[in-house]
Design a protein around this motif. Structure first.
Motif, PDB file in Angstrom:
ATOM      1  N   ALA A   1       0.833  -1.205   0.000  1.00 35.95           N
ATOM      2  CA  ALA A   1       0.000   0.000   0.000  1.00 35.95           C
ATOM      3  C   ALA A   1       0.865   1.251   0.000  1.00 35.95           C
ATOM      4  O   ALA A   1       0.571   2.227  -0.696  1.00 35.95           O
ATOM      5  CB  ALA A   1      -0.931  -0.012   1.209  1.00 35.95           C
ATOM      6  N   ARG A   2       1.953   1.240   0.767  1.00 30.97           N
ATOM      7  CA  ARG A   2       2.825   2.423   0.815  1.00 30.97           C
ATOM      8  C   ARG A   2       3.587   2.605  -0.499  1.00 30.97           C
ATOM      9  O   ARG A   2       3.789   3.733  -0.952  1.00 30.97           O
ATOM     10  CB  ARG A   2       3.792   2.308   1.998  1.00 30.97           C
ATOM     11  CG  ARG A   2       3.074   2.551   3.328  1.00 30.97           C
ATOM     12  CD  ARG A   2       3.997   2.376   4.525  1.00 30.97           C
ATOM     13  NE  ARG A   2       5.136   3.267   4.530  1.00 30.97           N
ATOM     14  CZ  ARG A   2       5.102   4.559   4.846  1.00 30.97           C
ATOM     15  NH1 ARG A   2       3.950   5.134   5.164  1.00 30.97           N
ATOM     16  NH2 ARG A   2       6.211   5.279   4.851  1.00 30.97           N
ATOM     17  N   LEU A   3       3.996   1.501  -1.109  1.00 33.70           N
ATOM     18  CA  LEU A   3       4.653   1.615  -2.408  1.00 33.70           C
ATOM     19  C   LEU A   3       3.684   2.166  -3.456  1.00 33.70           C
ATOM     20  O   LEU A   3       4.061   2.987  -4.303  1.00 33.70           O
ATOM     21  CB  LEU A   3       5.186   0.254  -2.849  1.00 33.70           C
ATOM     22  CG  LEU A   3       6.422  -0.268  -2.107  1.00 33.70           C
ATOM     23  CD1 LEU A   3       6.764  -1.669  -2.580  1.00 33.70           C
ATOM     24  CD2 LEU A   3       7.617   0.662  -2.314  1.00 33.70           C
ATOM     25  N   ALA A   4       2.422   1.725  -3.389  1.00 33.25           N
ATOM     26  CA  ALA A   4       1.412   2.226  -4.325  1.00 33.25           C
ATOM     27  C   ALA A   4       1.159   3.715  -4.128  1.00 33.25           C
ATOM     28  O   ALA A   4       0.788   4.419  -5.069  1.00 33.25           O
ATOM     29  CB  ALA A   4       0.111   1.440  -4.158  1.00 33.25           C
ATOM     30  N   ASP A   5       1.381   4.204  -2.902  1.00 36.40           N
ATOM     31  CA  ASP A   5       1.201   5.629  -2.621  1.00 36.40           C
ATOM     32  C   ASP A   5       2.414   6.457  -3.029  1.00 36.40           C
ATOM     33  O   ASP A   5       2.439   7.675  -2.813  1.00 36.40           O
ATOM     34  CB  ASP A   5       0.920   5.842  -1.133  1.00 36.40           C
ATOM     35  CG  ASP A   5      -0.465   5.348  -0.737  1.00 36.40           C
ATOM     36  OD1 ASP A   5      -1.327   5.215  -1.622  1.00 36.40           O
ATOM     37  OD2 ASP A   5      -0.677   5.089   0.470  1.00 36.40           O
ATOM     38  N   GLY A   6       3.434   5.798  -3.553  1.00 37.44           N
ATOM     39  CA  GLY A   6       4.606   6.520  -4.024  1.00 37.44           C
ATOM     40  C   GLY A   6       5.682   6.737  -2.983  1.00 37.44           C
ATOM     41  O   GLY A   6       6.609   7.515  -3.215  1.00 37.44           O
ATOM     42  N   VAL A   7       5.600   6.064  -1.846  1.00 34.46           N
ATOM     43  CA  VAL A   7       6.627   6.208  -0.810  1.00 34.46           C
ATOM     44  C   VAL A   7       7.913   5.534  -1.286  1.00 34.46           C
ATOM     45  O   VAL A   7       7.887   4.443  -1.865  1.00 34.46           O
ATOM     46  CB  VAL A   7       6.150   5.565   0.506  1.00 34.46           C
ATOM     47  CG1 VAL A   7       7.238   5.650   1.571  1.00 34.46           C
ATOM     48  CG2 VAL A   7       4.872   6.243   0.991  1.00 34.46           C
ATOM     49  N   ALA A   8       9.039   6.186  -1.064  1.00 32.31           N
ATOM     50  CA  ALA A   8      10.327   5.616  -1.449  1.00 32.31           C
ATOM     51  C   ALA A   8      10.574   4.315  -0.700  1.00 32.31           C
ATOM     52  O   ALA A   8      10.200   4.185   0.472  1.00 32.31           O
ATOM     53  CB  ALA A   8      11.446   6.616  -1.163  1.00 32.31           C
ATOM     54  N   ARG A   9      11.201   3.364  -1.368  1.00 33.94           N
ATOM     55  CA  ARG A   9      11.389   2.039  -0.766  1.00 33.94           C
ATOM     56  C   ARG A   9      12.147   2.109   0.559  1.00 33.94           C
ATOM     57  O   ARG A   9      11.866   1.354   1.480  1.00 33.94           O
ATOM     58  CB  ARG A   9      12.125   1.121  -1.744  1.00 33.94           C
ATOM     59  CG  ARG A   9      11.272   0.664  -2.919  1.00 33.94           C
ATOM     60  CD  ARG A   9      12.051  -0.229  -3.865  1.00 33.94           C
ATOM     61  NE  ARG A   9      11.217  -0.667  -4.976  1.00 33.94           N
ATOM     62  CZ  ARG A   9      10.525  -1.800  -4.986  1.00 33.94           C
ATOM     63  NH1 ARG A   9      10.563  -2.595  -3.944  1.00 33.94           N
ATOM     64  NH2 ARG A   9       9.790  -2.135  -6.033  1.00 33.94           N
ATOM     65  N   GLU A  10      13.124   3.006   0.656  1.00 33.53           N
ATOM     66  CA  GLU A  10      13.911   3.075   1.885  1.00 33.53           C
ATOM     67  C   GLU A  10      13.108   3.637   3.062  1.00 33.53           C
ATOM     68  O   GLU A  10      13.536   3.535   4.209  1.00 33.53           O
ATOM     69  CB  GLU A  10      15.171   3.921   1.669  1.00 33.53           C
ATOM     70  CG  GLU A  10      14.919   5.319   1.182  1.00 33.53           C
ATOM     71  CD  GLU A  10      14.943   5.439  -0.338  1.00 33.53           C
ATOM     72  OE1 GLU A  10      15.197   6.559  -0.832  1.00 33.53           O
ATOM     73  OE2 GLU A  10      14.703   4.419  -1.023  1.00 33.53           O
ATOM     74  N   ALA A  11      11.935   4.221   2.778  1.00 35.06           N
ATOM     75  CA  ALA A  11      11.108   4.793   3.847  1.00 35.06           C
ATOM     76  C   ALA A  11       9.831   4.005   4.091  1.00 35.06           C
ATOM     77  O   ALA A  11       8.999   4.413   4.910  1.00 35.06           O
ATOM     78  CB  ALA A  11      10.758   6.235   3.506  1.00 35.06           C
ATOM     79  N   VAL A  12       9.683   2.867   3.420  1.00 36.75           N
ATOM     80  CA  VAL A  12       8.429   2.107   3.491  1.00 36.75           C
ATOM     81  C   VAL A  12       8.197   1.490   4.862  1.00 36.75           C
ATOM     82  O   VAL A  12       7.065   1.386   5.342  1.00 36.75           O
ATOM     83  CB  VAL A  12       8.423   1.007   2.392  1.00 36.75           C
ATOM     84  CG1 VAL A  12       7.432  -0.107   2.719  1.00 36.75           C
ATOM     85  CG2 VAL A  12       8.101   1.622   1.046  1.00 36.75           C
ATOM     86  N   TYR A  13       9.265   1.091   5.554  1.00 35.16           N
ATOM     87  CA  TYR A  13       9.121   0.170   6.677  1.00 35.16           C
ATOM     88  C   TYR A  13       8.862   0.831   8.026  1.00 35.16           C
ATOM     89  O   TYR A  13       8.612   0.133   9.009  1.00 35.16           O
ATOM     90  CB  TYR A  13      10.370  -0.723   6.775  1.00 35.16           C
ATOM     91  CG  TYR A  13      10.481  -1.671   5.607  1.00 35.16           C
ATOM     92  CD1 TYR A  13       9.768  -2.860   5.574  1.00 35.16           C
ATOM     93  CD2 TYR A  13      11.281  -1.357   4.515  1.00 35.16           C
ATOM     94  CE1 TYR A  13       9.850  -3.717   4.495  1.00 35.16           C
ATOM     95  CE2 TYR A  13      11.370  -2.206   3.428  1.00 35.16           C
ATOM     96  CZ  TYR A  13      10.656  -3.389   3.421  1.00 35.16           C
ATOM     97  OH  TYR A  13      10.729  -4.236   2.345  1.00 35.16           O
TER      98      TYR A  13
END
Length: 243
Positions: free
Chosen positions: A148-160
């Motif tokens: 869901a966060r990746l779909a919202d455009g959040v950078a991978r390094e900030a997803v977690y």
């Protein structure tokens, strides 16, 4: 996680995970393998350390300690200031893995303390059903939040970040549940029947010399492959921490 959060920092290059070329992907995969191997070693070691500690401080105190410490470790691993410190991130997850192994190893002993030894097998089976349910739902929950966060455009390094906070919150709930656990009523506590005196005498007798050789061979069959695997894993982990 380590590849996405730390990117090229895993192999000493200032490049984000999304920009990896094939060679960099291979280098990151090697570092990731070291991370997996390292936490597997701590999983094994935790089964000895935490279970042994529970013999000294009690099962309930041990579970309270690992649940509280686990929540704190997820806080230390949050992306942000700690993201620049790969050793701190690795240490946090190695400790979490040790507590996972220790928690699993000490469960039968706590059940025996709580209910007596006679029905531990049946009760443990029910507990494993709950453990398995968590083993399915936990990864699904993490994957759902990540996607869901990746779909919202959040950078991978900030997803977690929210994922770690969510897991810390679940551990906090587990801590509360563990603290609320009380022994069953005395009439429900059932111990196995006492073994006969001849059986006790036979068990306490010193084993013959031949038995020591058999014991040595049996332990060697376990410890030699384990030592080799440990050494191999440490060598892989050096790749992860050498940068």
């Amino acid at each position: 996680m380590v590849q996405e959060i730390f990117g090229g920092g895993l192999f000493g290059q200032p490049v984000r995970f999304a920009d990896f070329n094939e060679a960099q992907k291979a280098a990151a995969a090697a570092a990731g393998a070291g991370f997996v191997g390292l936490i597997s070693l701590f999983n094994i070691a935790g089964r000895f350390f935490w279970a042994s500690l529970s013999d000294r401080i009690g099962r309930k105190a041990m579970y309270a300690a690992i649940l509280a410490l686990g929540a704190a470790c997820y806080g230390l691993a949050l992306p942000g200031p700690a993201a620049a410190a790969l050793p701190l991130f690795v240490a946090a997850f190695a400790l979490i893995a040790s507590m996972y192994g220790g928690g699993f190893a000490a469960v039968p002993a706590w059940l025996a303390d709580m209910f007596g030894t006679k029905q531990v097998g049946a009760i443990h089976g029910r507990l494993l059903t709950a453990w398995s349910t968590a083993g399915v739902l936990g990864p699904l929950l993490v994957a759902y939040v990540r996607d869901a966060r990746l779909a919202d455009g959040v950078a991978r390094e900030a997803v977690y970040g929210p994922i770690f906070l969510l897991l810390a919150g679940l551990l906090a709930l587990g801590l509360i549940a563990a603290l609320l656990v009380k022994p069953v009523a005395s009439e429900l506590w059932v111990e196995d029947e006492e073994p006969s005196q001849p059986l006790l005498a036979a068990a306490s007798a010193a084993p013959p010399a031949a038995a020591w050789g058999l014991r040595f061979a049996a332990w060697s069959a376990v410890l030699i492959p384990l030592a080799w695997g440990g050494w191999f894993t440490v060598q892989k982990a050096v790749v992860l921490l050498a940068q």
